[in-house]
Design an enzyme around this catalytic site. Structure first.
Site, PDB file in Angstrom:
ATOM      1  N   ASP A 245       0.820  -1.226  -0.483  1.00  0.00           N
ATOM      2  CA  ASP A 245      -0.082  -0.189   0.209  1.00  0.00           C
ATOM      3  C   ASP A 245       1.042   1.743  -0.338  1.00  0.00           C
ATOM      4  O   ASP A 245       1.527   1.724   0.697  1.00  0.00           O
ATOM      5  CB  ASP A 245      -1.100   0.058   1.457  1.00  0.00           C
ATOM      6  CG  ASP A 245      -2.354   0.930   1.535  1.00  0.00           C
ATOM      7  OD1 ASP A 245      -2.064   2.005   0.247  1.00  0.00           O
ATOM      8  OD2 ASP A 245      -2.925   1.093   1.702  1.00  0.00           O
TER       9      ASP A 245
ATOM     10  N   ASP B  63      -3.895  -4.036   3.309  1.00  0.00           N
ATOM     11  CA  ASP B  63      -4.006  -3.061   4.112  1.00  0.00           C
ATOM     12  C   ASP B  63      -4.090  -3.680   5.182  1.00  0.00           C
ATOM     13  O   ASP B  63      -4.391  -2.767   6.257  1.00  0.00           O
ATOM     14  CB  ASP B  63      -5.744  -2.115   4.566  1.00  0.00           C
ATOM     15  CG  ASP B  63      -5.786  -1.541   3.306  1.00  0.00           C
ATOM     16  OD1 ASP B  63      -5.005  -0.457   3.538  1.00  0.00           O
ATOM     17  OD2 ASP B  63      -7.209  -1.099   2.809  1.00  0.00           O
TER      18      ASP B  63
ATOM     19  N   ILE C 102       0.831   4.061  -0.212  1.00  0.00           N
ATOM     20  CA  ILE C 102       0.130   5.315   1.313  1.00  0.00           C
ATOM     21  C   ILE C 102      -1.049   4.645   1.661  1.00  0.00           C
ATOM     22  O   ILE C 102      -2.175   5.035   1.131  1.00  0.00           O
ATOM     23  CB  ILE C 102      -0.107   6.984   0.607  1.00  0.00           C
ATOM     24  CG1 ILE C 102       0.952   7.236   0.214  1.00  0.00           C
ATOM     25  CG2 ILE C 102      -0.543   8.319   1.924  1.00  0.00           C
ATOM     26  CD1 ILE C 102       0.586   9.208  -0.736  1.00  0.00           C
ATOM     27  N   ASP C 103      -1.158   4.157   2.490  1.00  0.00           N
ATOM     28  CA  ASP C 103      -1.951   3.679   3.429  1.00  0.00           C
ATOM     29  C   ASP C 103      -2.409   5.026   4.766  1.00  0.00           C
ATOM     30  O   ASP C 103      -1.540   5.501   5.206  1.00  0.00           O
ATOM     31  CB  ASP C 103      -1.563   2.553   4.329  1.00  0.00           C
ATOM     32  CG  ASP C 103      -2.885   2.297   4.923  1.00  0.00           C
ATOM     33  OD1 ASP C 103      -4.208   2.093   4.789  1.00  0.00           O
ATOM     34  OD2 ASP C 103      -2.722   1.166   6.407  1.00  0.00           O
TER      35      ASP C 103
HETATM   36  P1  AMP Z   1      -7.636   3.737   8.413  1.00  0.00           P
HETATM   37  O1  AMP Z   1      -6.847   4.905   8.116  1.00  0.00           O
HETATM   38  O2  AMP Z   1      -7.712   2.751   9.469  1.00  0.00           O
HETATM   39  O3  AMP Z   1      -9.473   4.313   8.208  1.00  0.00           O
HETATM   40  O4  AMP Z   1      -7.990   2.902   7.002  1.00  0.00           O
HETATM   41  C1  AMP Z   1      -7.527   3.115   6.138  1.00  0.00           C
HETATM   42  C2  AMP Z   1      -7.666   2.583   4.759  1.00  0.00           C
HETATM   43  O5  AMP Z   1      -9.534   1.709   4.850  1.00  0.00           O
HETATM   44  C3  AMP Z   1      -7.506   3.483   3.251  1.00  0.00           C
HETATM   45  O6  AMP Z   1      -6.079   2.002   2.868  1.00  0.00           O
HETATM   46  C4  AMP Z   1      -8.666   1.979   2.557  1.00  0.00           C
HETATM   47  O7  AMP Z   1      -8.302   0.742   1.413  1.00  0.00           O
HETATM   48  C5  AMP Z   1      -9.781   1.824   3.720  1.00  0.00           C
HETATM   49  N1  AMP Z   1     -10.801   2.271   3.476  1.00  0.00           N
HETATM   50  C6  AMP Z   1     -11.151   2.823   2.072  1.00  0.00           C
HETATM   51  N2  AMP Z   1     -12.545   2.671   2.584  1.00  0.00           N
HETATM   52  C7  AMP Z   1     -12.930   2.665   2.675  1.00  0.00           C
HETATM   53  C8  AMP Z   1     -14.421   1.746   4.055  1.00  0.00           C
HETATM   54  N3  AMP Z   1     -15.803   1.809   2.976  1.00  0.00           N
HETATM   55  N4  AMP Z   1     -14.432   0.663   5.017  1.00  0.00           N
HETATM   56  C9  AMP Z   1     -13.286   0.153   5.593  1.00  0.00           C
HETATM   57  N5  AMP Z   1     -12.647   0.694   5.397  1.00  0.00           N
HETATM   58  C10 AMP Z   1     -12.265   1.682   4.020  1.00  0.00           C
HETATM   59 MG    MG Z   2      -4.692   1.442   2.342  1.00  0.00          MG
END
Ligand code: AMP
Ligand code: MG
Length: 425
Positions: free
Chosen positions: A208, A359, A210-211
């Site tokens: 990933d 992720d 940029i996560d």
């Molecule tokens: P976080 O920073 O824990 O909120 O997670 C970030 C990751 O959530 C991103 O890299 C996305 O791939 C993923 N993501 C995007 N949309 C959604 C969604 N609707 N529900 C859950 N995860 C998501």
């Molecule tokens: Mg991600």
């Protein structure tokens, strides 16, 4: 991109332990750490272990020299790959940092513009892909990554592609290791090496670039997350977290001058280490030793759209957790959990969302090698062997081995309560 053949490059690295074992005199042949061989793709190859030993219940009669030799053997596997992954993630982090800085220094109007994150996302993927391919001279190379170059090849994208090309070249030349000048076509090709689908056999890098893009745009936490799958299992992972302080989050609040920018690295059987992205000696980290959930604090997504805050609040209440939730973006949560800044990680995406392997792959090994457990809401380990997606029950939770049973009971009870209340509506 060429997906890895069935046997893949696993063959090039996996047999190193048995070969090393065979070279030792019988009296000092190593006995692997409990559960270690079982988790490696060549588990069945070790003729020195009984079935009990492979299940991790043996150990009687193991002499310390043998255990030490086994640990030494374990530490040599994937060593080169880990060093390269750390280099790739550090360079990508440098690129992302420079873009985030320019967003934060720009005016309000350009802050709402999503294109900087696009540039950093593609640039980060190109840097990681370039470094992996340059450094690891495997005949077949497989990368499962979030971005692909389709949009960059469209009419009108030339300017963005030029910015990415310049950014990648600036990052590589500032580091000085690589004397190259990549063309726009090189950048497109590097991005598209990430088109692999992964799967249960061979080796696959998982990225990933940029996560936590929302955190990136806000100026908050984000991570460059890179892992290696071998035979469907995560065998190493690195998390570059440019905005995570080296000190624990609660300590950093009181001394904001302390250094920021962490690199977590983990390798099967070798623990999890943390160092500064700018360079410092790595220190081994461990998950929290808290035994009473009342003393624990928990991490969840900053974005309520990514994980149900109501559900985690109900679980925390059930466990008697006193502290408020720590909401941060990205797999930086896994890094912070691995070093014991908090004791519990909760993630409950809304219905219909399918988790992607990039992720969680790096984050999960960073936590498990620090002594933690990562599972779905039913307590099942995450399965990274099914391609790009994780098939799982409801959500992802993580904590120490000690707290996991209590956490899973609370999760199940809160899920039951939620579905009953939905049923009553
Ligand atoms: P976080 O920073 O824990 O909120 O997670 C970030 C990751 O959530 C991103 O890299 C996305 O791939 C993923 N993501 C995007 N949309 C959604 C969604 N609707 N529900 C859950 N995860 C998501
Ligand atoms: Mg991600």
């Amino acid at each position: 991109m060429a997906a890895m053949g069935a046997a893949g490059a696993a063959g090039s690295i996996a047999p190193k332990i048995p070969r090393l074992v065979r070279s030792l005199p019988p009296s000092s042949r190593p006995h692997p750490p409990p559960g270690f061989l079982k988790r490696l793709p060549f588990a069945g190859n070790c003729r020195h272990c009984s079935g009990d030993d492979r299940r991790g219940v043996g150990g009687a009669g193991v002499v310390p020299t043998a255990a030490a030799t086994a640990a030494a053997a374990a530490s040599m596997v994937y060593e080169r790959e880990l060093a390269v992954a750390k280099k790739a993630a550090s360079l990508a982090a440098r690129l992302c940092k420079s873009v985030q800085k320019s967003i934060l220094h720009s005016d309000v109007q350009s802050k709402s513009d999503k294109s900087p994150v696009t540039v950093a996302d593609y640039g980060s993927q190109a840097v990681v892909s370039f470094v992996l391919e340059k450094e690891l001279s495997t005949s077949s190379f497989s990368l499962v990554a979030e971005e692909e170059s389709g949009d960059l090849r469209k009419d009108g994208a030339q300017e963005t592609l030029n910015r990415i090309t310049e950014l990648v070249n600036d990052t590589l030349s500032a580091d000085g290791t690589y004397k190259v000048s990549l063309t726009a076509d090189d950048i497109l090709a590097a991005i598209d090496r990430g088109k692999s689908e992964g799967g249960p056999s061979g080796q696959h890098w998982v990225l990933d670039p940029i996560d936590g893009t929302k955190g990136f745009l806000r100026g908050d936490q984000y991570a460059i997350a890179l892992a290696l799958l071998d035979g469907g299992q995560v065998v190493l992972g690195v998390l570059g977290c440019p905005n995570l302080p080296l000190a624990a989050l609660h300590d950093h609040k009181h001394s904001p001058q302390s250094p920021v920018g962490c690199l977590f690295s983990a390798k099967l059987g070798a623990g999890t280490h943390m160092e500064l992205l700018d360079g410092s000696s790595p220190t081994k980290v461990q998950v929290s030793a808290v035994e009473d959930p009342a003393d624990a604090s928990f991490f969840e997504s900053f974005e309520a759209a990514h994980s149900s805050h109501d559900l985690s609040s109900s679980i925390a209440k059930r466990l008697g957790v006193q502290a408020p939730p720590v909401r941060i973006d990205s797999q930086a949560k896994y890094g912070a959990l691995a070093r014991g800044d908090g004791a519990i990680y909760l993630r409950f995406p809304h219905k219909g969302y399918r988790e992607k392997i990039w992720d969680h792959a790096a984050g999960s090994i960073v936590v498990t090698e620090a002594g933690g457990v990562v599972a779905d809401a039913a307590g099942k380990p995450l399965d990274f062997s099914k391609g790009k997606y994780l098939d799982l029950d409801t959500g992802i939770v993580s904590t120490s081995q000690k707290l996991m049973p209590a956490l899973l009971s609370a999760v199940q009870a809160s899920l039951r309560e939620t579905s009953e209340s939905v049923g009553r509506l």
